[in-house]
Design a protein around this motif. Structure first.
Motif, PDB file in Angstrom:
ATOM      1  N   VAL A  58     -68.339  11.763 -37.165  1.00  0.00           N
ATOM      2  CA  VAL A  58     -68.512  10.289 -36.663  1.00  0.00           C
ATOM      3  C   VAL A  58     -68.121   9.336 -37.391  1.00  0.00           C
ATOM      4  CG1 VAL A  58     -70.290   8.548 -37.135  1.00  0.00           C
ATOM      5  CG2 VAL A  58     -71.212  11.081 -36.629  1.00  0.00           C
ATOM      6  N   MET A  59     -66.572   9.822 -38.642  1.00  0.00           N
ATOM      7  CA  MET A  59     -65.925   8.819 -39.252  1.00  0.00           C
ATOM      8  C   MET A  59     -65.355   8.825 -38.517  1.00  0.00           C
ATOM      9  SD  MET A  59     -65.947   6.862 -41.719  1.00  0.00           S
ATOM     10  CE  MET A  59     -64.899   5.609 -40.874  1.00  0.00           C
ATOM     11  N   ASP A  60     -64.346   9.360 -37.849  1.00  0.00           N
ATOM     12  CA  ASP A  60     -63.051   9.890 -37.246  1.00  0.00           C
ATOM     13  C   ASP A  60     -63.107   9.321 -35.447  1.00  0.00           C
ATOM     14  OD1 ASP A  60     -61.789  11.409 -38.206  1.00  0.00           O
ATOM     15  OD2 ASP A  60     -62.225  13.348 -37.652  1.00  0.00           O
ATOM     16  N   PHE A  61     -64.878   9.312 -35.301  1.00  0.00           N
ATOM     17  CA  PHE A  61     -65.105   7.742 -34.541  1.00  0.00           C
ATOM     18  C   PHE A  61     -65.475   5.987 -34.512  1.00  0.00           C
ATOM     19  CE2 PHE A  61     -68.730   6.197 -31.949  1.00  0.00           C
ATOM     20  CZ  PHE A  61     -68.992   5.412 -30.835  1.00  0.00           C
ATOM     21  N   LEU A  62     -65.415   6.563 -36.042  1.00  0.00           N
ATOM     22  CA  LEU A  62     -65.268   5.069 -35.648  1.00  0.00           C
ATOM     23  C   LEU A  62     -64.592   4.681 -36.126  1.00  0.00           C
ATOM     24  CD1 LEU A  62     -68.275   5.203 -39.072  1.00  0.00           C
ATOM     25  CD2 LEU A  62     -68.325   3.833 -36.899  1.00  0.00           C
ATOM     26  N   GLN A  63     -62.974   4.948 -36.479  1.00  0.00           N
ATOM     27  CA  GLN A  63     -62.503   5.079 -36.875  1.00  0.00           C
ATOM     28  C   GLN A  63     -61.613   5.011 -35.743  1.00  0.00           C
ATOM     29  OE1 GLN A  63     -60.063   4.598 -39.773  1.00  0.00           O
ATOM     30  NE2 GLN A  63     -60.807   5.631 -41.313  1.00  0.00           N
ATOM     31  N   PHE A  64     -61.729   5.588 -34.634  1.00  0.00           N
ATOM     32  CA  PHE A  64     -61.191   5.122 -33.411  1.00  0.00           C
ATOM     33  C   PHE A  64     -61.843   4.180 -32.285  1.00  0.00           C
ATOM     34  CE2 PHE A  64     -61.257   5.940 -28.808  1.00  0.00           C
ATOM     35  CZ  PHE A  64     -60.496   6.464 -28.313  1.00  0.00           C
ATOM     36  N   ILE A  65     -63.102   3.898 -32.600  1.00  0.00           N
ATOM     37  CA  ILE A  65     -63.841   3.143 -32.084  1.00  0.00           C
ATOM     38  C   ILE A  65     -63.369   1.334 -32.443  1.00  0.00           C
ATOM     39  CG2 ILE A  65     -66.257   2.161 -33.289  1.00  0.00           C
ATOM     40  CD1 ILE A  65     -65.786   3.397 -29.519  1.00  0.00           C
ATOM     41  N   VAL A  66     -62.788   1.123 -33.578  1.00  0.00           N
ATOM     42  CA  VAL A  66     -63.059  -0.300 -33.518  1.00  0.00           C
ATOM     43  C   VAL A  66     -61.325  -0.760 -33.705  1.00  0.00           C
ATOM     44  CG1 VAL A  66     -64.209   0.054 -36.253  1.00  0.00           C
ATOM     45  CG2 VAL A  66     -62.406   0.368 -36.077  1.00  0.00           C
ATOM     46  N   LYS A  67     -61.052   0.319 -33.067  1.00  0.00           N
ATOM     47  CA  LYS A  67     -59.505   0.776 -32.308  1.00  0.00           C
ATOM     48  C   LYS A  67     -59.043   0.082 -30.855  1.00  0.00           C
ATOM     49  CE  LYS A  67     -57.122   3.824 -34.668  1.00  0.00           C
ATOM     50  NZ  LYS A  67     -56.186   4.683 -35.132  1.00  0.00           N
ATOM     51  N   ASP A  68     -60.439   0.425 -30.601  1.00  0.00           N
ATOM     52  CA  ASP A  68     -60.651   0.413 -29.382  1.00  0.00           C
ATOM     53  C   ASP A  68     -61.426  -0.494 -29.306  1.00  0.00           C
ATOM     54  OD1 ASP A  68     -60.478   1.501 -26.698  1.00  0.00           O
ATOM     55  OD2 ASP A  68     -62.493   2.772 -26.670  1.00  0.00           O
ATOM     56  N   ILE A  69     -62.261  -1.096 -29.711  1.00  0.00           N
ATOM     57  CA  ILE A  69     -62.797  -2.027 -29.134  1.00  0.00           C
ATOM     58  C   ILE A  69     -62.641  -3.023 -30.650  1.00  0.00           C
ATOM     59  CG2 ILE A  69     -65.123  -3.336 -28.900  1.00  0.00           C
ATOM     60  CD1 ILE A  69     -65.946  -0.239 -27.348  1.00  0.00           C
ATOM     61  N   GLU A  70     -61.676  -3.698 -30.717  1.00  0.00           N
ATOM     62  CA  GLU A  70     -61.595  -4.738 -31.567  1.00  0.00           C
ATOM     63  C   GLU A  70     -62.576  -5.572 -32.123  1.00  0.00           C
ATOM     64  OE1 GLU A  70     -58.129  -6.268 -30.576  1.00  0.00           O
ATOM     65  OE2 GLU A  70     -56.909  -4.894 -31.124  1.00  0.00           O
ATOM     66  N   LYS A  71     -63.573  -6.156 -31.376  1.00  0.00           N
ATOM     67  CA  LYS A  71     -64.433  -7.111 -31.554  1.00  0.00           C
ATOM     68  C   LYS A  71     -65.554  -6.185 -33.175  1.00  0.00           C
ATOM     69  CE  LYS A  71     -68.729  -4.981 -28.354  1.00  0.00           C
ATOM     70  NZ  LYS A  71     -69.185  -5.521 -27.239  1.00  0.00           N
ATOM     71  N   HIS A  72     -65.341  -5.005 -33.298  1.00  0.00           N
ATOM     72  CA  HIS A  72     -66.499  -4.514 -34.301  1.00  0.00           C
ATOM     73  C   HIS A  72     -65.600  -4.039 -35.495  1.00  0.00           C
ATOM     74  CE1 HIS A  72     -69.327  -2.809 -31.702  1.00  0.00           C
ATOM     75  NE2 HIS A  72     -68.058  -2.133 -31.227  1.00  0.00           N
ATOM     76  N   GLN A  73     -64.489  -4.745 -35.153  1.00  0.00           N
ATOM     77  CA  GLN A  73     -63.282  -4.419 -36.168  1.00  0.00           C
ATOM     78  C   GLN A  73     -64.231  -5.518 -37.583  1.00  0.00           C
ATOM     79  OE1 GLN A  73     -59.638  -4.978 -35.896  1.00  0.00           O
ATOM     80  NE2 GLN A  73     -59.010  -3.578 -34.703  1.00  0.00           N
ATOM     81  N   GLN A  74     -64.551  -6.857 -37.404  1.00  0.00           N
ATOM     82  CA  GLN A  74     -64.863  -8.228 -38.836  1.00  0.00           C
ATOM     83  C   GLN A  74     -65.845  -7.463 -39.073  1.00  0.00           C
ATOM     84  OE1 GLN A  74     -66.550 -10.549 -38.061  1.00  0.00           O
ATOM     85  NE2 GLN A  74     -66.379 -11.407 -40.519  1.00  0.00           N
TER      86      GLN A  74
END
Length: 233
Positions: A91-107
């Motif tokens: 899941v950590m790899d998923f989180l690293q991927f998803i925040v780059k794929d969907i930038e609204k999750h970053q902040q």
């Protein structure tokens, strides 16, 4: 004894409209995503190439943030007698991927991690990963139930809601998570005919003319073709 399934039900019970955020590629490992072309992956070649590009980018979370996230996602989904923990399922790899794929999750995630660290210092005068398990759970209890959260912990609750949803999404789209559910679902484009024992029971047998036309598991990606008279080849 409280199982992981009981914990998930409890965590989700107070969340209004809680549900899995089905976005991105799901929790596929980088190795799986890099298999291009792969017709069984469920993504077009263009999408897979884009996935590869995102994976090649630098990680969004720092080493320290990754450490905190790994602890948090395993609080959401710890290992049990049925399956591995969220971190063990990738899941950590998923989180690293998803925040780059969907930038609204970053902040929200960055701010939330900072909130967790500040709260740990306020309560226990140490960093969150250095807290005891009891201290960690007592902190999470302050933000895990949205309907009961105090105003001063609202930002933490919003962060934990998002992280919880992403964790469940990542885990239950991974190989380990699907096995944990014990549900294979439908198998599209796969049918090898009526079972022989069923046909025999009703006085029928397989027509040899059609055996090669059945869609087998090994040939499930084959495109159907017809002759000039409309017969399936």
């Amino acid at each position: 004894m409280i199982t992981r399934r009981d914990t998930i039900k409890t965590l989700l019970a107070g969340t209004v409209g809680a549900g899995l955020i089905v976005t991105g590629t799901g929790c596929h490992t980088p190795e799986e995503i890099q298999e291009v072309p792969n017709p069984l992956y469920g993504r077009s070649e263009e999408e897979q190439i884009r996935d590869q590009k995102i994976i090649a980018e630098s990680n969004f979370f720092s080493t320290a943030e990754t450490h905190v996230l790994a602890v948090l996602i395993d609080i959401v989904l710890p290992a049990d007698e049925y399956s591995v923990s969220a971190s063990e399922a990738g899941v950590m790899d998923f989180l690293q991927f998803i925040v780059k794929d969907i930038e609204k999750h970053q902040q929200p995630l960055k701010s939330g991690l900072a909130w967790i660290e500040r709260k740990a210092f306020d309560l226990f005068e140490k960093e969150f990963p250095a807290c005891s398990e009891e201290e960690m759970i007592s902190l999470i209890d302050l933000i895990a139930y949205p309907q009961e959260v105090m105003p001063e912990n609202k930002a933490g609750a919003q962060f934990f809601n998002l992280l919880r949803d992403l964790t469940l999404t990542g885990f239950y789209t991974s190989r380990e998570g699907i096995q944990d559910l014990g549900y294979a679902g439908n198998r599209p484009n796969f049918w090898d005919g009526v079972p022989g024992d069923v046909l025999a029971e009703h006085g029928f047998e397989v027509d040899a003319r059609w055996k090669d036309a059945y869609i087998t598991e090994s040939g499930r990606t084959r495109l159907a073709q017809w002759d000039e008279e409309g017969n399936l080849i």
